[in-house]
Design an enzyme around this catalytic site. Structure first.
Site, mmCIF file in Angstrom:
data_model
loop_
_atom_site.group_PDB
_atom_site.id
_atom_site.type_symbol
_atom_site.label_atom_id
_atom_site.label_comp_id
_atom_site.label_asym_id
_atom_site.label_seq_id
_atom_site.Cartn_x
_atom_site.Cartn_y
_atom_site.Cartn_z
ATOM 1 N N ASP A 159 119.542 28.326 -32.431
ATOM 2 C CA ASP A 159 119.751 29.127 -33.437
ATOM 3 C C ASP A 159 120.977 28.709 -34.234
ATOM 4 O OD1 ASP A 159 117.718 31.115 -32.242
ATOM 5 O OD2 ASP A 159 119.105 31.049 -30.622
ATOM 6 N N HIS A 187 119.210 35.935 -27.284
ATOM 7 C CA HIS A 187 118.383 34.742 -28.067
ATOM 8 C C HIS A 187 116.905 35.374 -28.091
ATOM 9 C CE1 HIS A 187 116.175 31.125 -28.965
ATOM 10 N NE2 HIS A 187 115.283 31.309 -27.951
#
Lengths: 325, 325
Positions: A159, A187
């Site tokens: 990410d 996440h």
């Protein structure tokens, strides 16, 4: 010559494991003068495929790869290992509820936590990639009583890297020009990619892009990037996930660059008001094989609400598997 | 900072291309201080998948990757490129005769040869990976009248690396301890993996292993290794082939280590009695971006017969596509 570092990869015959093993073996994780031993772990039904991965690794004649162990036995797979990269996980099947996904994976990661506790190096560092990664890391750590919680992390580096790529594109700069990107939280879709502290060639990012762009375009795009990749490729992210693993471990082992930080999901010590123990993505600085959560960053009301949303989700996940902790 | 090197990869959304692109972009091909621009070329029906590869590359936030071009247009794909890695090829379908496979691919590689001639850098270096690689390289070179034949090579480095791996295993040494491996001939079942000049920690390999082992086990295993991998993985070699591409180009661009050589399929200059022009795998030494065929190696009767067998096959392949030369 340095003593080889032992690296265990679970799910090593899967797409991410396959992309990762060769990059570790070629020296990208620990540098060009550091030999490695790969311990590749799979479920029994993937052993033939794993055997093929082992043959291909042999076929690369990589000078740093000093040995390859292929196994479906956790005691062998984690034996004396220095780094355990836990990729293999049960994927969400059609019609499966989120709760079932979490409990199914909880069984896998509690068992792996125990095996790591019993067989790995006492100084082992663990990176969980298999989803739900943060909660899986929490479970693994809880089942490893002889190890410290700081030895267990989950991956938000993909990410983080995605966020760097998008901001570089938007500002027409190179990713190397950007520092201090942060991914906060879980996440998952509740993650909070935060450019509030980012510098682009030393200039605050928010002087170059608007807050509206960040909220309306940047944040949702990072949150949904996995789905975007699946739509284009017909397969989920593999090589980019493997690349993020290399980056995560590389920085953890060898340090973050001066003046910059990276995002890692680690056991909260209460920083930024997150309950202790929850595995939460923070900005961290790594040095000498340890990490420290960056302290003292300003969080406005919007940011605080985003952290709270991700915290709430993580507490819900924790409640589902409370009996395993 | 150095000017970026432009690298074109054809078939970039396929298994080998996917394994390769990230390793080139991370700096493994040209070193950690050399930026690259990737020009990824695919057939129209693979463009969505290629788009996904492009997104994943972006998601890695690789500091050396300065630009990515995704296209199905050869003129764009090869524009001013410094290195063209030709992986995409028509695979053998069920019931297809070898002759048809050769002529189908001849169309692809003659067209690519012309496009490289017209659009690439005048100093471009070409590596053909798509099979039949040697004859495809011959065709591409023949269709690039403004370029020199020495700019076109085919890959036998995977065979070379496989041979190093097997000899290292057999003698219980590291691959780094072995030098002067040679693959002669065609990248096919007629190739001749030759340990006659190999040194293992300075000792001739044939003092450590028997000639019978080499003939009965080693040579056929290398020749059939591709099939062995397919049997285990259910898929053909991808990551190891990509690794061999990195090695081939790395050595071609930056040189071979002192006292050692590598195997590359290159246009014969008549060395070792092979007809001029045929693209044949030889031991080569690379320096300053050029290669030289190693001269003066002794070939006994057995070795000579093996070279002749591979030469015969290459001449047959050439006869099939003679109208394209």
């Amino acid at each position: 010559m340095k003593a080889p570092i032992k690296v265990t990869i679970t799910g090593a015959a899967g797409h991410i494991g396959y992309a990762l093993a060769f990059r570790v073996a070629s020296g990208e994780m620990f540098g060009p003068d550091q030999p490695v031993i790969l311990r590749l772990l799979e479920i029994p039904q993937a052993l033939s495929s794993l055997n093929g991965v082992g043959m291909e690794l042999e076929d690369c004649a990589l000078p740093l790869l000093h040995d390859i162990v292929l196994t479906d036995d956790q005691a062998i797979g984690f034996r004396e290992t220095d780094y355990a990269i836990l990729i293999g996980a049960k994927p969400r099947s059609k019609g499966m509820e989120r709760k079932d996904l979490i409990t199914e994976n909880a069984k896998i990661f509690s068992s792996q936590g125990r095996a790591i506790n019993d067989h790995a190096s006492g100084d082992v560092r663990v990176l969980v990639v298999g989803n739900p990664a943060n909660t899986n890391a929490l479970i693994a750590a809880a089942n490893a009583p002889d190890l410290d919680r700081t030895q267990f992390t989950a991956m938000t580096r993909l990410d983080h890297n995605r966020a760097l790529g998008q901001l570089a594109n938007k500002t027409n700069n190179l990713v190397a020009d950007i520092s201090r990107m942060t991914i906060w939280g879980n996440h998952s879709m509740t993650q909070y990619p935060d450019i509030g502290n980012c510098l682009v060639k030393g200039t605050p990012a928010l002087e170059l892009v608007s807050r509206d762009w960040a909220i309306d375009h940047f944040i949702p795009r990072i949150q949904r990037r996995g789905a975007e990749i699946i739509e284009a490729r017909g397969l989920s992210s593999a090589a980019s996930a493997a690349d993020a693993v290399v980056d995560h471990v590389h920085n953890w082992a060898l340090g973050t660059p001066e003046g910059d930080w990276v995002s890692m999901s680690v056991a909260s010590d209460g920083s930024y008001g997150i309950p202790e123990g929850v595995v939460f993505s923070y900005p961290v600085i790594c040095k000498d094989g340890s990490y420290e959560i960056v302290q003292g960053l300003d969080l406005d009301e919007f940011s605080q609400s985003r952290l709270k949303a991700s915290e709430k989700e993580l507490l819900e996940e924790r409640a589902i598997i409370a009996d395993l902790l």
